[in-house]
Motif scaffolding. Structure first.
Motif, PDB file in Angstrom:
ATOM      1  N   LEU A  38       4.776   1.524  -6.367  1.00  0.00           N
ATOM      2  CA  LEU A  38       4.038   1.729  -7.596  1.00  0.00           C
ATOM      3  C   LEU A  38       3.735   0.398  -8.253  1.00  0.00           C
ATOM      4  O   LEU A  38       3.824   0.247  -9.464  1.00  0.00           O
ATOM      5  N   SER A  39       3.370  -0.575  -7.439  1.00  0.00           N
ATOM      6  CA  SER A  39       3.112  -1.909  -7.951  1.00  0.00           C
ATOM      7  C   SER A  39       1.766  -1.954  -8.658  1.00  0.00           C
ATOM      8  O   SER A  39       0.744  -1.585  -8.099  1.00  0.00           O
ATOM      9  N   VAL A  40       1.766  -2.411  -9.902  1.00  0.00           N
ATOM     10  CA  VAL A  40       0.565  -2.560 -10.724  1.00  0.00           C
ATOM     11  C   VAL A  40      -0.223  -1.247 -10.768  1.00  0.00           C
ATOM     12  O   VAL A  40      -1.374  -1.182 -10.336  1.00  0.00           O
ATOM     13  N   PRO A  41       0.385  -0.172 -11.282  1.00  0.00           N
ATOM     14  CA  PRO A  41      -0.323   1.107 -11.303  1.00  0.00           C
ATOM     15  C   PRO A  41      -1.411   1.151 -12.368  1.00  0.00           C
ATOM     16  O   PRO A  41      -1.350   0.447 -13.369  1.00  0.00           O
ATOM     17  N   HIS A  42      -2.407   1.993 -12.136  1.00  0.00           N
ATOM     18  CA  HIS A  42      -3.498   2.204 -13.080  1.00  0.00           C
ATOM     19  C   HIS A  42      -3.735   3.697 -13.235  1.00  0.00           C
ATOM     20  O   HIS A  42      -3.731   4.431 -12.258  1.00  0.00           O
ATOM     21  N   ASP A  43      -3.996   4.115 -14.449  1.00  0.00           N
ATOM     22  CA  ASP A  43      -4.298   5.507 -14.771  1.00  0.00           C
ATOM     23  C   ASP A  43      -3.107   6.405 -14.448  1.00  0.00           C
ATOM     24  O   ASP A  43      -2.274   6.092 -13.605  1.00  0.00           O
ATOM     25  N   LEU A  44      -3.052   7.528 -15.131  1.00  0.00           N
ATOM     26  CA  LEU A  44      -2.005   8.505 -14.891  1.00  0.00           C
ATOM     27  C   LEU A  44      -2.578   9.870 -15.188  1.00  0.00           C
ATOM     28  O   LEU A  44      -3.132  10.099 -16.260  1.00  0.00           O
ATOM     29  N   TRP A  45      -2.439  10.761 -14.217  1.00  0.00           N
ATOM     30  CA  TRP A  45      -2.970  12.108 -14.365  1.00  0.00           C
ATOM     31  C   TRP A  45      -1.875  13.110 -14.031  1.00  0.00           C
ATOM     32  O   TRP A  45      -1.024  12.862 -13.176  1.00  0.00           O
ATOM     33  N   PHE A  46      -1.915  14.258 -14.698  1.00  0.00           N
ATOM     34  CA  PHE A  46      -0.974  15.348 -14.426  1.00  0.00           C
ATOM     35  C   PHE A  46      -1.772  16.537 -13.924  1.00  0.00           C
ATOM     36  O   PHE A  46      -2.729  16.975 -14.565  1.00  0.00           O
ATOM     37  N   LEU A  47      -1.407  17.059 -12.764  1.00  0.00           N
ATOM     38  CA  LEU A  47      -2.106  18.194 -12.166  1.00  0.00           C
ATOM     39  C   LEU A  47      -1.090  19.085 -11.477  1.00  0.00           C
ATOM     40  O   LEU A  47      -0.315  18.610 -10.640  1.00  0.00           O
ATOM     41  N   GLY A  48      -1.108  20.369 -11.824  1.00  0.00           N
ATOM     42  CA  GLY A  48      -0.121  21.273 -11.259  1.00  0.00           C
ATOM     43  C   GLY A  48       1.259  20.871 -11.719  1.00  0.00           C
ATOM     44  O   GLY A  48       1.565  20.928 -12.908  1.00  0.00           O
ATOM     45  N   SER A  49       2.093  20.432 -10.785  1.00  0.00           N
ATOM     46  CA  SER A  49       3.439  19.968 -11.150  1.00  0.00           C
ATOM     47  C   SER A  49       3.639  18.517 -10.738  1.00  0.00           C
ATOM     48  O   SER A  49       4.774  18.060 -10.614  1.00  0.00           O
ATOM     49  N   SER A  50       2.546  17.791 -10.517  1.00  0.00           N
ATOM     50  CA  SER A  50       2.645  16.419 -10.017  1.00  0.00           C
ATOM     51  C   SER A  50       1.927  15.446 -10.938  1.00  0.00           C
ATOM     52  O   SER A  50       0.938  15.787 -11.580  1.00  0.00           O
ATOM     53  N   LEU A  51       2.438  14.233 -10.961  1.00  0.00           N
ATOM     54  CA  LEU A  51       1.754  13.109 -11.587  1.00  0.00           C
ATOM     55  C   LEU A  51       1.053  12.306 -10.493  1.00  0.00           C
ATOM     56  O   LEU A  51       1.552  12.220  -9.368  1.00  0.00           O
ATOM     57  N   PHE A  52      -0.082  11.706 -10.847  1.00  0.00           N
ATOM     58  CA  PHE A  52      -0.808  10.883  -9.894  1.00  0.00           C
ATOM     59  C   PHE A  52      -1.138   9.553 -10.548  1.00  0.00           C
ATOM     60  O   PHE A  52      -1.534   9.494 -11.709  1.00  0.00           O
ATOM     61  N   THR A  53      -0.964   8.483  -9.779  1.00  0.00           N
ATOM     62  CA  THR A  53      -1.349   7.166 -10.236  1.00  0.00           C
ATOM     63  C   THR A  53      -1.852   6.379  -9.041  1.00  0.00           C
ATOM     64  O   THR A  53      -1.932   6.907  -7.926  1.00  0.00           O
ATOM     65  N   ALA A  54      -2.244   5.131  -9.247  1.00  0.00           N
ATOM     66  CA  ALA A  54      -2.771   4.322  -8.152  1.00  0.00           C
ATOM     67  C   ALA A  54      -2.226   2.920  -8.251  1.00  0.00           C
ATOM     68  O   ALA A  54      -2.026   2.381  -9.336  1.00  0.00           O
ATOM     69  N   SER A  55      -1.986   2.332  -7.103  1.00  0.00           N
ATOM     70  CA  SER A  55      -1.454   0.981  -7.030  1.00  0.00           C
ATOM     71  C   SER A  55      -2.578  -0.017  -6.802  1.00  0.00           C
ATOM     72  O   SER A  55      -3.304   0.073  -5.812  1.00  0.00           O
ATOM     73  N   ASP A  56      -2.702  -0.945  -7.727  1.00  0.00           N
ATOM     74  CA  ASP A  56      -3.713  -1.992  -7.610  1.00  0.00           C
ATOM     75  C   ASP A  56      -3.454  -2.840  -6.365  1.00  0.00           C
ATOM     76  O   ASP A  56      -4.378  -3.247  -5.663  1.00  0.00           O
ATOM     77  N   ARG A  57      -2.214  -3.082  -6.072  1.00  0.00           N
ATOM     78  CA  ARG A  57      -1.881  -4.039  -5.014  1.00  0.00           C
ATOM     79  C   ARG A  57      -2.317  -3.557  -3.642  1.00  0.00           C
ATOM     80  O   ARG A  57      -2.765  -4.339  -2.813  1.00  0.00           O
ATOM     81  N   ASN A  58      -2.198  -2.247  -3.363  1.00  0.00           N
ATOM     82  CA  ASN A  58      -2.564  -1.774  -2.030  1.00  0.00           C
ATOM     83  C   ASN A  58      -3.645  -0.691  -2.054  1.00  0.00           C
ATOM     84  O   ASN A  58      -3.899  -0.048  -1.044  1.00  0.00           O
TER      85      ASN A  58
END
Length: 246
Positions: free
Chosen positions: A9-29
């Motif tokens: 989870l290096s340098v994550p951007h944005d955060l979304w909640f859907l169903g029972s999960s959180l989603f984010t994105a790693s800038d590094r990869n």
């Protein structure tokens, strides 16, 4: 945190909640990951099971802060660069990539923001000054062409209006029926709490709206610690979280 496939989870951007999960994105990869409530981290994009898991190098998700939106089917609406032009693409969990508007060259989507309305309409900012929308039938139209100077966060209120964090104007704004009105922020670069008529912000960059219509603002100036502030339905601004400078 490191996932089962070494997704971090290096340098994550944005955060979304859907169903029972959180989603984010790693800038590094450039990986989009899901975070389950039990702490399990796994990769959604790109998936190791895809043929040719190393997707074309010019397709990035969340690179340098570019935002993304996750839809109920777990596909992504993402900002990317194809053939030297900024594009909006839809990426499905099976790896299918679709250029949503192949004939449209967007001017500046970097550090833009997405919002999803209950009816499936997708709103996003462009150039920091324009708000556009994608209707459920795929039609692209402009909601507002001018009046914003540095829109960085956007959310849909339950009445269908848009709440916008304008970082450069240092204001929280409402867009309704093509008109812009100020919710809070004097325009002065400060962190004054109190009634909305005198409250001030440093550089508001993110917006979230709670069911009770409290508006939460990420006030994140580049030279200071990030702060989360709340605007109550009664019109009061307060700081609810901050972090000391290291």
């Amino acid at each position: 945190a490191v996932g089962e496939d070494a997704t971090d989870l290096s340098v994550p951007h944005d955060l979304w909640f859907l169903g029972s999960s959180l989603f984010t994105a790693s800038d590094r990869n450039s990986a989009v990951v899901s975070v389950e409530l039990d702490g399990t981290v796994s990769r959604l994009y790109p998936r190791p099971t895809w043929q040719g898991a190393n997707y074309p190098s010019d397709i990035k998700v969340a690179a340098g802060g570019d935002p993304f939106l996750i839809l109920p089917d777990r596909s992504l609406i993402a900002v990317t660069v194809l053939n030297g032009h900024e594009k909006l693409v839809q990426l499905r969990p099976d790896g299918t990539l679709t250029d949503l508007f192949p004939d449209q060259h967007f001017e500046n989507l970097h550090l833009s923001s997405f919002a999803l309305a209950p009816d499936g309409t997708i709103y996003f900012t462009e150039l920091g000054s324009r708000i556009r929308k994608i209707a459920p039938d795929g039609t692209l139209t402009t909601v507002i062409e001018r009046g914003l100077v540095g829109a960085r966060g956007i959310a849909v209120d339950r009445d269908g209006s848009l709440v916008v964090a304008d970082s450069r104007a240092r204001k929280i704004l409402r867009v309704r029926d093509g008109k812009i009105e100020t919710i809070a922020g004097t325009g002065t670069r400060d962190q004054q709490n109190g009634v909305i008529s005198s409250a001030s912000f440093m550089e508001p960059t993110g917006i979230a709206i709670a069911p009770d219509r409290t508006i939460y603002v990420l006030d994140y100036p580049s030279d200071m610690t990030p702060t989360v502030r709340a605007i109550s339905p009664e019109g009061k601004v307060r700081t609810i979280a901050t972090s000391p400078m290291p």
